[in-house]
Design a protein around this motif. Structure first.
Motif, PDB file in Angstrom:
ATOM      1  N   UNK A  38       0.947  -1.310   0.056  1.00  0.00           N
ATOM      2  CA  UNK A  38      -0.080   0.054  -0.088  1.00  0.00           C
ATOM      3  C   UNK A  38       0.749   1.266  -0.140  1.00  0.00           C
ATOM      4  N   UNK A  39       1.868   1.525   0.851  1.00  0.00           N
ATOM      5  CA  UNK A  39       2.815   2.511   0.801  1.00  0.00           C
ATOM      6  C   UNK A  39       4.220   2.127   0.319  1.00  0.00           C
ATOM      7  N   UNK A  40       4.548   1.881  -0.855  1.00  0.00           N
ATOM      8  CA  UNK A  40       5.696   1.329  -1.312  1.00  0.00           C
ATOM      9  C   UNK A  40       6.843   2.697  -1.354  1.00  0.00           C
ATOM     10  N   UNK A  41       8.054   2.264  -1.461  1.00  0.00           N
ATOM     11  CA  UNK A  41       9.060   3.456  -1.631  1.00  0.00           C
ATOM     12  C   UNK A  41       9.962   2.989  -2.658  1.00  0.00           C
ATOM     13  N   UNK A  42      10.265   3.790  -3.494  1.00  0.00           N
ATOM     14  CA  UNK A  42      11.096   3.579  -4.800  1.00  0.00           C
ATOM     15  C   UNK A  42      12.621   4.420  -4.611  1.00  0.00           C
ATOM     16  N   UNK A  43      13.596   3.929  -4.740  1.00  0.00           N
ATOM     17  CA  UNK A  43      14.874   4.707  -4.539  1.00  0.00           C
ATOM     18  C   UNK A  43      15.661   4.719  -5.931  1.00  0.00           C
ATOM     19  N   UNK A  44      15.468   5.888  -6.661  1.00  0.00           N
ATOM     20  CA  UNK A  44      16.096   6.120  -7.734  1.00  0.00           C
ATOM     21  C   UNK A  44      17.362   6.755  -7.471  1.00  0.00           C
ATOM     22  N   UNK A  45      18.603   6.703  -8.479  1.00  0.00           N
ATOM     23  CA  UNK A  45      19.868   7.362  -8.210  1.00  0.00           C
ATOM     24  C   UNK A  45      19.866   8.776  -7.498  1.00  0.00           C
ATOM     25  N   UNK A  46      18.679   9.614  -8.162  1.00  0.00           N
ATOM     26  CA  UNK A  46      18.563  10.914  -7.817  1.00  0.00           C
ATOM     27  C   UNK A  46      17.468  11.393  -6.976  1.00  0.00           C
ATOM     28  N   UNK A  47      16.561  10.465  -6.733  1.00  0.00           N
ATOM     29  CA  UNK A  47      15.185  10.575  -6.143  1.00  0.00           C
ATOM     30  C   UNK A  47      14.853   9.513  -5.281  1.00  0.00           C
ATOM     31  N   UNK A  48      14.036   9.950  -4.327  1.00  0.00           N
ATOM     32  CA  UNK A  48      13.279   8.740  -3.650  1.00  0.00           C
ATOM     33  C   UNK A  48      11.756   9.105  -3.668  1.00  0.00           C
ATOM     34  N   UNK A  49      10.924   7.899  -4.107  1.00  0.00           N
ATOM     35  CA  UNK A  49       9.338   8.144  -4.508  1.00  0.00           C
ATOM     36  C   UNK A  49       8.751   7.489  -3.649  1.00  0.00           C
ATOM     37  N   UNK A  50       7.722   8.093  -2.855  1.00  0.00           N
ATOM     38  CA  UNK A  50       6.779   7.255  -2.081  1.00  0.00           C
ATOM     39  C   UNK A  50       5.490   7.571  -2.583  1.00  0.00           C
ATOM     40  N   UNK A  51       4.890   6.352  -2.423  1.00  0.00           N
ATOM     41  CA  UNK A  51       3.567   5.978  -2.993  1.00  0.00           C
ATOM     42  C   UNK A  51       3.521   5.370  -4.094  1.00  0.00           C
ATOM     43  N   UNK A  52       1.982   4.688  -4.226  1.00  0.00           N
ATOM     44  CA  UNK A  52       1.784   4.257  -5.608  1.00  0.00           C
ATOM     45  C   UNK A  52       1.594   5.246  -6.842  1.00  0.00           C
ATOM     46  N   UNK A  53       1.012   6.252  -6.242  1.00  0.00           N
ATOM     47  CA  UNK A  53       0.559   7.282  -7.413  1.00  0.00           C
ATOM     48  C   UNK A  53       1.899   7.942  -7.914  1.00  0.00           C
ATOM     49  N   UNK A  54       2.577   8.030  -6.940  1.00  0.00           N
ATOM     50  CA  UNK A  54       3.929   8.767  -7.311  1.00  0.00           C
ATOM     51  C   UNK A  54       5.006   7.713  -8.120  1.00  0.00           C
ATOM     52  N   UNK A  55       4.948   6.460  -8.037  1.00  0.00           N
ATOM     53  CA  UNK A  55       5.751   5.475  -8.719  1.00  0.00           C
ATOM     54  C   UNK A  55       5.102   5.529 -10.003  1.00  0.00           C
ATOM     55  N   UNK A  56       3.387   5.662 -10.220  1.00  0.00           N
ATOM     56  CA  UNK A  56       2.910   5.545 -11.435  1.00  0.00           C
ATOM     57  C   UNK A  56       3.317   6.796 -12.192  1.00  0.00           C
ATOM     58  N   UNK A  57       3.341   7.811 -11.450  1.00  0.00           N
ATOM     59  CA  UNK A  57       3.644   9.112 -12.244  1.00  0.00           C
ATOM     60  C   UNK A  57       5.244   9.139 -12.785  1.00  0.00           C
ATOM     61  N   UNK A  58       6.067   8.579 -12.108  1.00  0.00           N
ATOM     62  CA  UNK A  58       7.527   8.578 -12.531  1.00  0.00           C
ATOM     63  C   UNK A  58       7.526   7.610 -13.635  1.00  0.00           C
ATOM     64  N   UNK A  59       6.810   6.714 -13.746  1.00  0.00           N
ATOM     65  CA  UNK A  59       7.052   5.841 -14.689  1.00  0.00           C
ATOM     66  C   UNK A  59       6.464   6.163 -15.961  1.00  0.00           C
ATOM     67  N   UNK A  60       5.537   6.904 -15.809  1.00  0.00           N
ATOM     68  CA  UNK A  60       4.522   7.641 -16.956  1.00  0.00           C
ATOM     69  C   UNK A  60       5.717   8.779 -17.290  1.00  0.00           C
ATOM     70  N   UNK A  61       6.016   9.446 -16.722  1.00  0.00           N
ATOM     71  CA  UNK A  61       7.009  10.554 -17.236  1.00  0.00           C
ATOM     72  C   UNK A  61       8.135   9.979 -17.839  1.00  0.00           C
ATOM     73  N   UNK A  62       8.655   8.969 -17.377  1.00  0.00           N
ATOM     74  CA  UNK A  62       9.845   8.256 -18.044  1.00  0.00           C
ATOM     75  C   UNK A  62       9.513   7.737 -19.416  1.00  0.00           C
ATOM     76  N   UNK A  63       8.537   7.167 -19.491  1.00  0.00           N
ATOM     77  CA  UNK A  63       8.200   6.503 -20.800  1.00  0.00           C
ATOM     78  C   UNK A  63       7.963   7.787 -21.917  1.00  0.00           C
ATOM     79  N   UNK A  64       7.320   8.881 -21.379  1.00  0.00           N
ATOM     80  CA  UNK A  64       7.063  10.020 -22.145  1.00  0.00           C
ATOM     81  C   UNK A  64       8.245  10.545 -22.776  1.00  0.00           C
ATOM     82  N   UNK A  65       9.294  10.808 -21.748  1.00  0.00           N
ATOM     83  CA  UNK A  65      10.351  11.451 -22.049  1.00  0.00           C
ATOM     84  C   UNK A  65      11.398  10.739 -22.752  1.00  0.00           C
ATOM     85  N   UNK A  66      11.065   9.243 -22.856  1.00  0.00           N
ATOM     86  CA  UNK A  66      11.972   8.589 -24.087  1.00  0.00           C
ATOM     87  C   UNK A  66      11.407   8.059 -25.213  1.00  0.00           C
TER      88      UNK A  66
END
Length: 124
Positions: A38-66
């Motif tokens: 329910x409350x995951x945390x993702x550690x990226x090299x330059x960022x810490x992302x908390x929560x499901x919605x934020x992980x989804x946002x980061x994944x979506x932005x990454x795909x859009x960027x590339x």
């Protein structure tokens, strides 16, 4: 989920395919709800992302960027035991050169990803 290598492989491959390769935000959110606590945390090299919605946002932005052909592909099978799993991957355009390589390392709690570390290999 047991602690079998097949379960770790299924979970981390599903994360790559259904979260980080999924361009449809609703499908990605459904996958995250299934694969992550329910409350995951993702550690990226330059960022810490908390929560499901934020992980989804980061994944979506990454795909859009590339771009629309950018894809993450697992390299080998995930390995793990006692709640810790590792899956190597590579990413880039579907028919193009590999742009980045790395690995996901996940802490698994009750069959779901609780914490995820995204490790990037140094550029060749």
């Amino acid at each position: 989920m047991s602690n079998s290598p097949d379960d770790y492989d299924r979970l981390l491959r599903s994360n790559l395919n259904r979260v980080f390769n999924e361009r449809d935000a609703a499908k990605r959110a459904d996958a995250i709800a299934e694969l992550f606590v329910e409350t995951p945390v993702m550690f990226e090299p330059t960022n810490i992302v908390s929560g499901r919605a934020e992980i989804s946002r980061v994944a979506g932005e990454l795909l859009q960027q590339f771009g629309p052909d950018f894809t993450f592909v697992p390299v080998g099978s995930a390995v793990g035991h006692h709640g810790l799993a590792h899956l190597a991957w590579q990413a880039g355009p579907k028919d193009g050169p590999i742009a980045v390589t790395g690995a996901d390392v996940a802490e698994i709690v009750d069959g779901r990803i609780a914490r995820l570390w995204v490790l990037l290999n140094a550029a060749a």
